[in-house]
Design an enzyme around this catalytic site. Structure first.
Site, PDB file in Angstrom:
ATOM      1  N   GLU A  44       0.875  -1.168   0.000  1.00 15.23           N
ATOM      2  CA  GLU A  44       0.000   0.000   0.000  1.00 15.23           C
ATOM      3  C   GLU A  44       0.918   1.224   0.000  1.00 15.23           C
ATOM      4  O   GLU A  44       1.815   1.317   0.834  1.00 15.23           O
ATOM      5  CB  GLU A  44      -0.879  -0.007   1.256  1.00 15.23           C
ATOM      6  N   ARG A 279       4.986 -12.707   9.910  1.00 13.54           N
ATOM      7  CA  ARG A 279       5.776 -11.503   9.698  1.00 13.54           C
ATOM      8  C   ARG A 279       7.202 -11.699  10.186  1.00 13.54           C
ATOM      9  O   ARG A 279       7.438 -12.372  11.183  1.00 13.54           O
ATOM     10  CB  ARG A 279       5.184 -10.337  10.506  1.00 13.54           C
ATOM     11  N   LYS A 289       4.807   0.692   9.191  1.00 13.06           N
ATOM     12  CA  LYS A 289       4.875   1.966   8.479  1.00 13.06           C
ATOM     13  C   LYS A 289       4.314   3.104   9.326  1.00 13.06           C
ATOM     14  O   LYS A 289       4.794   4.219   9.272  1.00 13.06           O
ATOM     15  CB  LYS A 289       4.098   1.860   7.155  1.00 13.06           C
TER      16      LYS A 289
HETATM   17  P1  ATP Z   1       2.981  -2.096   7.743  1.00  5.63           P
HETATM   18  O1  ATP Z   1       2.363  -2.680   8.959  1.00  5.63           O
HETATM   19  O2  ATP Z   1       4.423  -1.836   7.894  1.00  5.63           O
HETATM   20  O3  ATP Z   1       2.247  -0.933   7.201  1.00  5.63           O
HETATM   21  P2  ATP Z   1       1.622  -3.586   5.819  1.00  5.63           P
HETATM   22  O4  ATP Z   1       1.358  -5.023   5.848  1.00  5.63           O
HETATM   23  O5  ATP Z   1       0.457  -2.750   6.129  1.00  5.63           O
HETATM   24  O6  ATP Z   1       2.868  -3.281   6.696  1.00  5.63           O
HETATM   25  P3  ATP Z   1       1.707  -3.452   3.014  1.00  5.63           P
HETATM   26  O7  ATP Z   1       2.129  -2.333   2.156  1.00  5.63           O
HETATM   27  O8  ATP Z   1       0.289  -3.843   3.035  1.00  5.63           O
HETATM   28  O9  ATP Z   1       2.189  -3.090   4.461  1.00  5.63           O
HETATM   29  O10 ATP Z   1       2.606  -4.728   2.768  1.00  5.63           O
HETATM   30  C1  ATP Z   1       2.910  -5.251   1.514  1.00  5.63           C
HETATM   31  C2  ATP Z   1       3.243  -6.693   1.675  1.00  5.63           C
HETATM   32  O11 ATP Z   1       4.341  -6.872   2.554  1.00  5.63           O
HETATM   33  C3  ATP Z   1       2.090  -7.464   2.273  1.00  5.63           C
HETATM   34  O12 ATP Z   1       1.912  -8.636   1.553  1.00  5.63           O
HETATM   35  C4  ATP Z   1       2.509  -7.720   3.688  1.00  5.63           C
HETATM   36  O13 ATP Z   1       1.913  -8.870   4.191  1.00  5.63           O
HETATM   37  C5  ATP Z   1       4.023  -7.816   3.552  1.00  5.63           C
HETATM   38  N1  ATP Z   1       4.680  -7.450   4.801  1.00  5.63           N
HETATM   39  C6  ATP Z   1       4.520  -6.315   5.516  1.00  5.63           C
HETATM   40  N2  ATP Z   1       5.246  -6.337   6.626  1.00  5.63           N
HETATM   41  C7  ATP Z   1       5.898  -7.518   6.648  1.00  5.63           C
HETATM   42  C8  ATP Z   1       6.814  -8.147   7.563  1.00  5.63           C
HETATM   43  N3  ATP Z   1       7.205  -7.554   8.693  1.00  5.63           N
HETATM   44  N4  ATP Z   1       7.283  -9.366   7.244  1.00  5.63           N
HETATM   45  C9  ATP Z   1       6.913  -9.969   6.105  1.00  5.63           C
HETATM   46  N5  ATP Z   1       6.063  -9.443   5.217  1.00  5.63           N
HETATM   47  C10 ATP Z   1       5.549  -8.229   5.470  1.00  5.63           C
HETATM   48 MG    MG Z   2      -1.237  -3.848   4.755  1.00  7.43          MG
END
Ligand code: ATP
Ligand code: MG
Length: 802
Positions: A44, A279, A289
């Site tokens: 995102e 994760r 983020k």
């Molecule tokens: P954040 O909590 O940092 O905002 P998010 O999951 O909301 O992370 P996205 O932009 O939706 O951020 O993530 C893109 C992809 O990266 C998704 O498929 C998510 O599951 C994966 N991802 C995010 N954080 C991690 C992590 N700590 N370890 C492994 N994969 C991750």
């Molecule tokens: Mg997300």
């Protein structure tokens, strides 16, 4: 890569596949999805990518590469309030920089808004979705709890016509935010709360960075994500574990989409399936983020690319290579278990890569002037200095200017040193790297009593460091020529947080920022050869660490270097110091340190740097090899740790001497590899003011729950600085964990009482809030409460009161 070239094939190695790759391999074997493999990385655009995302990038793109499939880069941009084109650009840059390529498969969820809307109308007209007019709070109440089923909303049985009319008017902008939502009609009695009529669309009168004001309704994740995957014929939709409960919703949406041969219908054979992995988190940092954004917006760091940030952009500016990040992702792997990696693992991957490619140069951080009283005035020599040690197969050398006045590092001189000190002191000799042996005769002070100059003599016979008379010189230090060295600024970075789990201190993670995460050293001096190197050169400043020029702030006439990582964990430390202390005349024994990670896939190795042909296993004696196997097989030591410990005789001996029976071998090994090196600087194991059994005592205190891991680190820091007895230090610093149930009970009760709203939310099923409560108790005890006991007490307290 074009679609026609994409020839899916099995993974080249069938062993050692993680569970996701094993699923993909089995699908390929069975011909599921017509033998296609299509993954996607779906960020995102509401922030920069961080090290956790790198795992997901490497997994998705890696699977596509290894099977000859495709990986799409897709922006999941369904939330207009927080998204921005700037983040899109940054993410594109980062994924490219990490070394991955999506060809023409760049997609945006916002491009599918019209199709998503049509699908929603389709569900409505099939009686599978309805417009809900309760507000958020009411929806929550009707939804029930984990122990009670939900109740149907009074709007659940609206007619298809009424639903269609309302939904069309939602789109037309007839209603304010929050007036209605669209819900799927699923199962209000499902034990899975997600299945209790999830919300699919909401009204948001907000401008979207791509679609502008075209829309005032936006789809939610549960609806949007399966559609995005289905439209793109994704086969394996890999996400993180928190979406496990959303999977039935995902499958339901995929099943209920209109199918057909031309858009807007979904291709008949597109059946994406969702798989979840845990994760990947990193200690001493935040991988969220939202939290990273706070650090940026509130000015705690200089930006998303601040070199202390564990964003991809931050790591990149710090000087970390994409190869190291890929190796790190490989090292932590993919699993179902919550994974919190010690930052030592990342540092290990970084060192391991840089060691193979970074030329060695000399830089003095805090210069102390040395005058060689017997060196001819006006004479300048050019000493030959190789860029790499013998065990790295890269040629090349430069000339180091040497004259009567030099600088050495202040730390390398002690007026009144302990016996074990191997560097310069009054009356003692030391070897100057690539230079001569010098002896200190006199210490010159200024009026304030500070040492400003050492008066030394050099031994003309020792050019290059050898001693023809065979006398033993114990230490070798780095130096630069006073006249020809270049002034520079050196930025020493350390971890951003002082505690290993800043996330647990919910809401207040910023209280744990490390005030010394950046130490800027002005007036350092570096050898002049660096002026001829390309700006992106990574160096090893001998005995100090790996560095490169800050890409934003360094200028030709005002050099600024970032420390990428300190030089070594203890094992590598011993090896490098041994190399430095060895007279060049002596034969080079192979302390060769090649790629260390045990499970690197052949695929990755090819792209891992200049030594692609180097063996994966460092050569080591048969005895060490046998010890390594025994550590893993008999003692239960981790592969990586056993590998590192047996690189050197010293460290293997130290480790074994620490097996006193007090702490489990695995724990001792982890501490030898990941904790001990932190404060050792350039010391060797035998210079430590404590022995292995004492060290093991610290490990056993942590292992036995007497003190916390971070307290253990504190004790170790103290012992490295000034020796001492671990038990005594624990008492003196008041580090003993609070395990007394009565005391903790009181604290727990207090914290719950002061947070009634959160306690209620917890009882309503937000079990994630447990972390918040634990964090509060930890803060009140300055981290000294035993977290296991606190957790147990909290659980029974919160539930008991319900
Ligand atoms: P954040 O909590 O940092 O905002 P998010 O999951 O909301 O992370 P996205 O932009 O939706 O951020 O993530 C893109 C992809 O990266 C998704 O498929 C998510 O599951 C994966 N991802 C995010 N954080 C991690 C992590 N700590 N370890 C492994 N994969 C991750
Ligand atoms: Mg997300």
């Amino acid at each position: 890569m074009s679609e026609s070239e994409a020839r899916p094939r099995a993974f080249s190695s069938r062993e050692d596949l993680d569970f996701i790759r094993a699923i993909v391999a089995a699908d390929l074997e069975r011909g599921t999805h017509g033998g296609r493999v299509v993954t996607r990385f779906p960020p995102e655009p509401n922030g920069y990518l961080h090290i956790g995302h790198a795992s997901s990038v490497c997994l998705n793109f890696g699977i596509a590469q290894e099977t000859g499939g495709l990986c799409h880069l897709r922006f999941d941009d369904t939330n207009p309030e927080t998204e921005d084109i700037h983040f899109v650009e940054a993410i594109i840059d980062d994924v490219k920089w990490l070394g991955f390529d999506w060809g023409d498969h760049l997609y945006f969820a916002s491009d599918y808004f019209e199709r998503m809307y049509l699908f929603a109308e389709h569900l409505i007209s099939e009686g599978k979705a309805y417009v809900e007019s309760l507000d958020d709070e009411e929806i929550r109440q009707y939804r029930g709890t984990v122990t009670e089923p939900g109740r149907p909303s009074p709007y659940r049985d609206r007619s298809i016509e009424e639903n269609l009319d309302l939904f069309r008017r939602m789109r037309a902008g007839d209603f304010p935010d929050g007036a209605h939502v669209l819900r799927a009609k699923l199962d209000l009695a499902s034990p899975n709360m997600r299945m209790r009529d999830p919300v699919l669309y909401r009204i948001r009168h907000a401008r979207h960075y791509r679609t502008g004001d075209t829309w005032c309704i936006y789809p939610l994740y549960d609806f949007a994500h399966p559609i995005e995957d289905a439209i793109e014929s994704v086969t394996h939709s890999i996400c993180t574990l928190e979406f496990e409960n959303n999977r039935p919703v995902y499958d339901w949406i995929v099943e209920n989409l209109p199918r057909g041969d031309s858009p807007p219908a979904i291709p008949p054979d597109s059946r994406p399936r969702q798989y979840e992995f845990a994760r990947r988190n990193l200690e001493h940092t935040v991988t969220s983020k939202r939290k990273l954004l706070q650090l940026v917006e509130q000015g705690y760091v200089s930006g998303w690319d601040d070199p202390r940030m564990t964003t991809i952009a931050g790591l990149r500016r710090r000087g970390v290579t994409p190869e190291s990040i890929r190796a790190y992702a490989e090292l932590v792997g993919v699993g179902k278990m919550e994974n919190r990696t010690d930052i030592g693992k990342l540092e290990f991957a970084v060192r391991d890569d840089l060691n193979q490619r970074a030329p060695r140069v000399l830089c003095v951080l805090r210069p102390l002037r040395v005058v060689l009283t017997n060196y001819p005035e006006g004479q300048v020599e050019a000493l030959d200095a190789p860029y790499f040690p013998h065990d790295i197969p890269i040629e090349g050398s430069r000339k180091l200017p040497f004259s009567r006045i030099l600088y050495i590092d202040r730390d390398d001189f002690m007026e009144d040193p302990p016996a074990s000190f191997r560097r310069l002191a009054p009356g003692r000799e030391v070897r100057l790297r690539y230079g001569y042996v010098i002896r200190c005769h006199e210490v010159v002070r200024d009026d304030a009593g500070e040492i400003v100059e050492l008066r030394c003599t050099y031994d003309e016979e020792t050019r290059g460091g050898a001693t023809p008379d065979g006398r033993k010189i114990r230490g070798t230090i780095h130096w630069v020529d006073a006249a020809q060295s270049i002034a520079c600024q050196v930025r020493l970075y350390d971890r951003l947080f002082t505690v290993s789990e800043p996330n647990d201190a919910e809401g207040d993670f910023k209280d744990y920022l490390n005030p010394e995460s950046l130490v800027s050293v002005e007036g350092a001096r570096i050898e002049p050869s660096v002026l001829r190197d390309p700006a992106e050169t990574r160096y090893q400043f001998e005995r100090l660490g790996f560095f490169w020029r800050d890409p934003m702030d360094s200028r030709e006439d005002a050099l600024v270097f970032n420390r990428i990582v300190t030089l070594r964990d203890a094992r590598v430390g011993a090896a490098a110091q041994a190399t430095a202390d060895r007279a060049p005349a002596a034969p080079a024994t192979a302390t060769s340190r090649k790629r260390g990670e045990p499970k690197a896939r052949a695929e990755d190795r090819k792209t891992s740097g200049p030594d692609a042909a180097a063996p994966v296993e460092p050569p080591r004696s048969a005895a060490l090899q046998a010890r390594r196997q025994r550590y893993v097989a008999d003692l239960g030591v981790g592969d990586t740790e056993a590998e590192i410990i047996t690189r050197e005789q010293d460290s293997a001996d130290f480790f074994e001497a620490g097996l006193t029976g007090e702490a489990p071998p695995r724990a001792v090994a982890n501490w030898v590899v990941h904790e001990l090196p932190r404060d050792m600087g350039d010391r060797e194991l035998q210079d430590l003011p404590f022995d292995a059994p004492r060290f093991a005592r610290v490990v056993s205190l942590v292992d036995g729950g007497v003190i916390s891991g971070s307290a253990g680190r504190e004790v170790l820091t103290e012992m490295i600085a000034s020796g001492g007895d671990p038990d005594e230090i624990v008492e003196r610093l008041g580090l003993r964990q609070i395990s007394d149930t009565a005391t903790l009970e009181n604290l727990v009760a207090g914290v719950v009482e002061q947070n009634p709203a959160k306690a209620a939310e917890y009882r309503n099923g937000r079990s994630g809030l447990l972390g918040f409560f634990v964090g509060q108790v930890m803060r009140r005890t300055e981290g000294r409460a035993n977290p296991e006991i606190v957790k147990r007490l909290l659980e029974s307290h919160l539930e008991g009161d319900a």
